[in-house]
Write a protein that holds these residues in place. Structure first.
Motif, short mmCIF file in Angstrom:
data_model
loop_
_atom_site.label_atom_id
_atom_site.label_comp_id
_atom_site.label_asym_id
_atom_site.label_seq_id
_atom_site.Cartn_x
_atom_site.Cartn_y
_atom_site.Cartn_z
N PHE A 86 0.82 -1.21 0.00
CA PHE A 86 0.00 0.00 0.00
C PHE A 86 0.86 1.26 0.00
O PHE A 86 0.57 2.22 -0.71
N ALA A 87 1.91 1.27 0.79
CA ALA A 87 2.69 2.50 0.97
C ALA A 87 3.56 2.82 -0.23
O ALA A 87 3.74 3.99 -0.58
N VAL A 88 4.12 1.79 -0.86
CA VAL A 88 5.11 2.07 -1.90
C VAL A 88 5.10 1.06 -3.04
O VAL A 88 5.94 1.12 -3.94
N GLY A 89 4.16 0.12 -3.03
CA GLY A 89 4.05 -0.85 -4.11
C GLY A 89 5.17 -1.86 -4.18
O GLY A 89 5.58 -2.29 -5.25
N LEU A 90 5.70 -2.25 -3.01
CA LEU A 90 6.81 -3.19 -2.95
C LEU A 90 6.45 -4.41 -2.13
O LEU A 90 5.58 -4.36 -1.27
N SER A 91 7.16 -5.47 -2.39
CA SER A 91 7.10 -6.67 -1.55
C SER A 91 8.23 -6.60 -0.54
O SER A 91 9.30 -6.04 -0.83
N PRO A 92 8.04 -7.17 0.65
CA PRO A 92 9.10 -7.11 1.66
C PRO A 92 10.42 -7.70 1.19
O PRO A 92 11.49 -7.27 1.64
N ASP A 93 10.39 -8.66 0.29
CA ASP A 93 11.61 -9.32 -0.16
C ASP A 93 12.26 -8.66 -1.37
O ASP A 93 13.31 -9.11 -1.83
N ASP A 94 11.65 -7.60 -1.88
CA ASP A 94 12.28 -6.89 -3.00
C ASP A 94 13.61 -6.30 -2.54
O ASP A 94 13.72 -5.74 -1.45
N VAL A 95 14.63 -6.42 -3.37
CA VAL A 95 15.96 -5.90 -3.03
C VAL A 95 16.08 -4.47 -3.55
O VAL A 95 15.90 -4.20 -4.73
N LEU A 96 16.39 -3.54 -2.64
CA LEU A 96 16.53 -2.14 -3.02
C LEU A 96 17.98 -1.70 -3.09
O LEU A 96 18.30 -0.76 -3.80
N LEU A 97 18.84 -2.34 -2.31
CA LEU A 97 20.26 -2.02 -2.31
C LEU A 97 21.06 -3.30 -2.20
O LEU A 97 20.61 -4.29 -1.62
N VAL A 99 25.01 -4.05 -0.89
CA VAL A 99 26.18 -3.42 -0.27
C VAL A 99 27.27 -4.47 -0.13
O VAL A 99 27.13 -5.43 0.63
N ASN A 100 28.34 -4.32 -0.90
CA ASN A 100 29.42 -5.31 -0.90
C ASN A 100 28.88 -6.72 -1.05
O ASN A 100 29.32 -7.66 -0.38
N GLY A 101 27.91 -6.87 -1.94
CA GLY A 101 27.34 -8.17 -2.21
C GLY A 101 26.21 -8.58 -1.29
O GLY A 101 25.58 -9.62 -1.52
N GLN A 102 25.92 -7.80 -0.26
CA GLN A 102 24.86 -8.13 0.69
C GLN A 102 23.58 -7.37 0.32
O GLN A 102 23.59 -6.15 0.20
N ASP A 103 22.48 -8.11 0.13
CA ASP A 103 21.22 -7.49 -0.24
C ASP A 103 20.57 -6.80 0.94
O ASP A 103 20.58 -7.30 2.08
N VAL A 104 19.99 -5.63 0.67
CA VAL A 104 19.14 -4.93 1.63
C VAL A 104 17.73 -4.99 1.07
O VAL A 104 17.44 -4.38 0.04
N LYS A 105 16.87 -5.72 1.75
CA LYS A 105 15.52 -5.92 1.24
C LYS A 105 14.60 -4.78 1.66
O LYS A 105 14.89 -4.01 2.56
N ALA A 106 13.47 -4.74 0.98
CA ALA A 106 12.56 -3.59 1.14
C ALA A 106 12.03 -3.46 2.55
O ALA A 106 11.81 -2.34 3.03
N LEU A 189 2.62 -3.88 10.89
CA LEU A 189 2.58 -2.43 10.71
C LEU A 189 3.70 -1.96 9.80
O LEU A 189 3.59 -0.91 9.16
N TRP A 190 4.79 -2.72 9.77
CA TRP A 190 5.95 -2.36 8.94
C TRP A 190 6.17 -3.35 7.80
O TRP A 190 7.06 -3.15 6.98
N ASP A 191 5.38 -4.41 7.78
CA ASP A 191 5.55 -5.46 6.77
C ASP A 191 6.92 -6.13 6.89
O ASP A 191 7.53 -6.52 5.89
N LEU A 192 7.40 -6.27 8.11
CA LEU A 192 8.69 -6.91 8.34
C LEU A 192 8.55 -8.42 8.33
O LEU A 192 7.67 -8.98 8.99
N THR A 193 9.43 -9.07 7.61
CA THR A 193 9.50 -10.52 7.64
C THR A 193 10.20 -10.96 8.93
O THR A 193 10.75 -10.13 9.66
N GLY A 194 10.21 -12.27 9.17
CA GLY A 194 10.93 -12.76 10.33
C GLY A 194 12.40 -12.40 10.27
O GLY A 194 13.01 -12.03 11.29
#
Length: 413
Positions: A86-97, A99-106, A189-194
């Motif tokens: 709803f807030a930004v049209g993303l899935s929690p597992d979408d990768v946005l960044l 960093v040195n090969g480490q994914d930062v998910k949405a 509330l934040w759509d945080l995965t485990g």
């Protein structure tokens, strides 16, 4: 509850004669680039997570990340979607960044971005302003979210490189805190995965481990040099106000003249005193119109981050420790200052700041050297719109959870 440290309060109000103390944007950037930011996921009130208020200097270290109701325009939330959809049209597992090969998910990125926006909204609320009315801040806030994500991702990567991963005790403490938290209601509330929840809970211990690995307890000389670099000084003052405390409008010329005459009389008494510190305290308690005197009878400690009324800092720094000023005029009135030596207790209170700044300097170098890949979706994210929609969603979901709670508790019974 497993809380992160709160290195910098977002609000401290010094007494009349001293303006709102923090150079906000410099402070906020330091907050975002510090692993000591109070990123407690569970400071939210599940009944009304929007009522986070404004963090006072003496309040809990927990800072609610939930948007305030005043930050939200009239947006009707669709609770059939998840928070990020709803807030930004993303899935929690979408990768946005990456960093040195480490994914930062949405989910993690948007949680950190939400914290950045929330801190800004809290500040703006103090002036009766809303983030939703300031679209020009979107790009800056997005970069702050990126900086937070870079920082905390690199903290983990460097902890692994330096062999300071979480200990068994820390892991157990994190698990215990997660078990006790109301994840069922708050994580959505934040759509945080485990995985995202665990990342948030582990930020503080990872930061503490890296802090111990990279820095050391400063020596007396190192601490003195640090205090000098931060422009730390201590001072007492007697203030006779030439503006009305309620309206901040100037007093009449006759009243101002009376204040000037009184200041001259007080100064003469002080200059004739055999025991200047004792006489200063006596006259300060009897005459000063500083509204913060009751809570700060031993004086104030300031740094170069503190935004003081014009002329105050300059006059104080002209004094040697133990010296008294003449009459110093500022926009608030007439001051007589007594420069104080920094006590051992005051100095010791800056040891942790000294270490944190040392780590931050190293982190800035690591951030500059990091290989960062930004996903296309990141460039399309408008931070102000995201925060407004997230606020509407969180308030609607929180209300639904509150409405459903009695039925749920009855079913259990």
């Amino acid at each position: 509850m497993y809380n992160t440290l709160q290195r910098i309060n977002t609000r401290q109000i010094y007494p009349y004669g001293l303006e709102n103390n923090m150079k906000y944007w410099k402070q906020l950037l330091a907050l975002f680039l510090s692993g000591a930011m109070a990123l407690s996921l569970f400071a939210c009130n599940s009944d009304n997570p929007g009522e986070s208020g404004y963090t006072d200097a003496n309040s809990s270290a927990e800072v609610s990340g939930s948007p305030e109701p005043s930050a939200t325009p009239a947006i009707e939330a669709d609770l059939s979607q998840s928070a990020l959809q709803f807030a930004v049209g993303l899935s929690p597992d979408d990768v946005l960044l990456t960093v040195n090969g480490q994914d930062v998910k949405a989910d993690v990125f948007c949680y950190l971005l939400g914290q950045a926006c929330g801190q800004t909204q809290q500040y703006l609320s103090y002036f009766g302003m809303n983030l939703s009315d300031m679209p020009d801040m979107a790009a800056d806030l997005l970069e702050r979210g990126v900086n937070l994500s870079l920082y905390h991702t690199l903290v983990r990567l460097k902890a692994a490189e330096l062999g300071c991963l979480l200990t068994d005790d820390q892991t157990a403490e994190v698990k215990s805190a997660m078990d006790e938290a109301d994840l069922e209601h708050i994580a959505p509330l934040w759509d945080l995965t485990g995985e995202g929840v665990q990342f948030v809970f582990e930020m503080n211990p990872y930061y503490e481990n890296l802090l111990d690995a990279v820095t050391h307890d400063p020596s007396a000389q190192e601490l003195d040099e640090y205090l000098e670099s931060r422009g730390v000084f201590s001072v007492k003052h007697i203030l006779l106000m030439t503006v009305d405390q309620a309206t901040q409008e100037p007093l009449s010329s006759e009243e101002i003249a009376e204040k000037k005459t009184k200041a001259e009389d007080l100064l003469a008494q002080l200059q004739a005193a055999e025991d200047l510190p004792a006489k200063f305290d006596e006259l300060m308690q009897a005459n000063s119109e500083d509204s913060g005197l009751e809570t700060n009878p031993d004086g104030y400690v300031f740094t170069d981050d503190d935004n003081l009324v014009g002329g105050f800092r300059e006059a104080a720094l002209e004094l040697k420790e133990g010296e008294m000023s003449g009459i110093v005029e500022t926009d608030y009135g007439y001051h007589i200052m007594l420069r104080l030596p920094l006590t051992d207790e005051t100095k010791d209170g800056y040891k942790e700041d000294c270490r944190m700044d040392a780590l931050d300097e190293q982190m800035e170098k690591w951030i500059e050297e990091a290989e960062v890949v930004r996903a296309d979706a990141l460039g399309e994210l408008n931070a102000v719109e995201f925060y407004s929609r997230l606020a509407a969603y969180q308030q609607a979901l929180s209300a639904q959870q509150a409405a459903d709670a009695p039925a749920e508790s009855g079913a259990v019974g």
